[in-house]
Scaffold this active site. Structure first.
Site, PDB file in Angstrom:
ATOM      1  N   HIS A 193       0.885  -1.074   0.004  1.00 13.42           N
ATOM      2  CA  HIS A 193       0.196   0.090   0.201  1.00 13.42           C
ATOM      3  C   HIS A 193       0.944   1.230  -0.012  1.00 13.42           C
ATOM      4  O   HIS A 193       2.065   1.261   0.484  1.00 13.42           O
ATOM      5  CB  HIS A 193      -0.880   0.133   1.239  1.00 13.42           C
ATOM      6  CG  HIS A 193      -2.233   1.012   1.082  1.00 13.42           C
ATOM      7  ND1 HIS A 193      -1.651   2.265   1.519  1.00 13.42           N
ATOM      8  CD2 HIS A 193      -3.222   0.950   0.695  1.00 13.42           C
ATOM      9  CE1 HIS A 193      -2.859   2.953   1.201  1.00 13.42           C
ATOM     10  NE2 HIS A 193      -3.752   2.357   0.882  1.00 13.42           N
ATOM     11  N   GLU A 210      -4.571   1.925  -7.090  1.00 11.10           N
ATOM     12  CA  GLU A 210      -4.950   3.053  -6.341  1.00 11.10           C
ATOM     13  C   GLU A 210      -4.024   4.068  -6.724  1.00 11.10           C
ATOM     14  O   GLU A 210      -2.837   4.309  -6.084  1.00 11.10           O
ATOM     15  CB  GLU A 210      -4.739   2.613  -4.940  1.00 11.10           C
ATOM     16  CG  GLU A 210      -5.669   1.533  -4.522  1.00 11.10           C
ATOM     17  CD  GLU A 210      -5.570   1.517  -2.915  1.00 11.10           C
ATOM     18  OE1 GLU A 210      -6.676   1.976  -2.229  1.00 11.10           O
ATOM     19  OE2 GLU A 210      -4.577   1.191  -2.294  1.00 11.10           O
TER      20      GLU A 210
END
Length: 258
Positions: A115, A179
């Site tokens: 992430h 993302e």
């Protein structure tokens, strides 16, 4: 998520495939609030026809101390429990780490790796990410690999940045969470036409070993977005919008209607 990525391919092929909806609570919710949220979401999943029959695949990624409770609450449902992180090392003398083998023993089936927050704020390099993926794969866990460009850019620049991160994935069972870093926590998601173009570019550049791997979109994703992104994406990776279980039900309904 338990299948090979090639069985859930999407994009231009038009092949019927499940819609993947994932939710991370990050570190927003306290212990009791997390339990209440998990109970509510698993109750929604237990009743939702599209989750029950496999047309929609739902995974939840709570904070690490809630994983055992999540596995218990998800028992008897189709909900997949995911961990938000994993150790890059095998089980052994690594204080504070959670090895992949322990997660697998608990009943976790998917691990989020790479992430943007961990890359930027915890200094996770490609070498660390590759080590984590290797540990997850060795333990039989699928990987949710987060990829995305750091700033608003052209489609070609975004695709190049993402494919550089894809190179860390190896050839295991991988779901990609696209993302755009600049869209994470923003008031609105990235423009749908931009997302569709970037995802198409990522798909066309995937190595043969990962051809057909699912790609879901995250970054201020919420109700109403999925219909604008399908069939380019295989689903959504939800954040704070899904901390309200009613929004989870809404997105599941939208996914079932596609």
């Amino acid at each position: 998520m338990s299948d090979s990525p090639r069985t859930t391919t999407g994009g231009a092929s038009g092949t019927a495939r499940p819609v993947i909806i994932g939710i991370s609570t990050k570190a927003y919710l306290g212990y009791r609030a997390s339990l209440d949220w998990l109970q509510a979401v698993t109750d929604v999943a237990r009743r939702h026809p599209a989750v029950v029959d496999g047309r929609v695949r739902l995974f939840v990624a709570p904070s690490a101390p809630l994983l055992e409770s999540a596995v218990r609450l998800a028992s008897g449902t189709a909900v997949v429990v995911a961990a938000q992180d994993v150790s890059p090392d095998p089980a052994g003398p690594t204080t504070g780490d959670t090895p992949a083998s322990l997660l697998a023993d608990m009943g976790v089936r998917l691990v989020e790796i790479g992430h943007a927050e961990r890359r930027a704020e915890r200094g996770e390099t490609s070498a660390v990410i590759r080590a984590k993926i290797a540990q997850a794969s060795a333990a039989g866990l699928a990987t949710l690999l987060c990829i995305g460009e750091s700033a608003r850019s052209t489609v070609d620049e975004a695709v190049a940045a993402c494919l550089a991160q894809v190179a860390d994935a190896g050839s295991g069972r991988v779901v990609f969470a696209y993302e755009p870093i600049w869209a994470i926590g923003a008031p609105a998601p990235a423009d749908p036409s931009y997302v569709r173009e970037v995802v198409a570019g990522i798909r066309s550049g995937l190595p043969e070993a990962l051809a057909g791997a699912p790609i879901i979109y995250g970054g201020s994703a919420g109700p109403g977005l999925l219909g604008e992104l399908r069939p380019a994406v295989d689903g959504l990776f939800l954040g704070r919008f899904a901390h309200d279980p009613a929004n989870v039900a809404t997105v599941l309904d939208e996914a079932a209607a596609l």
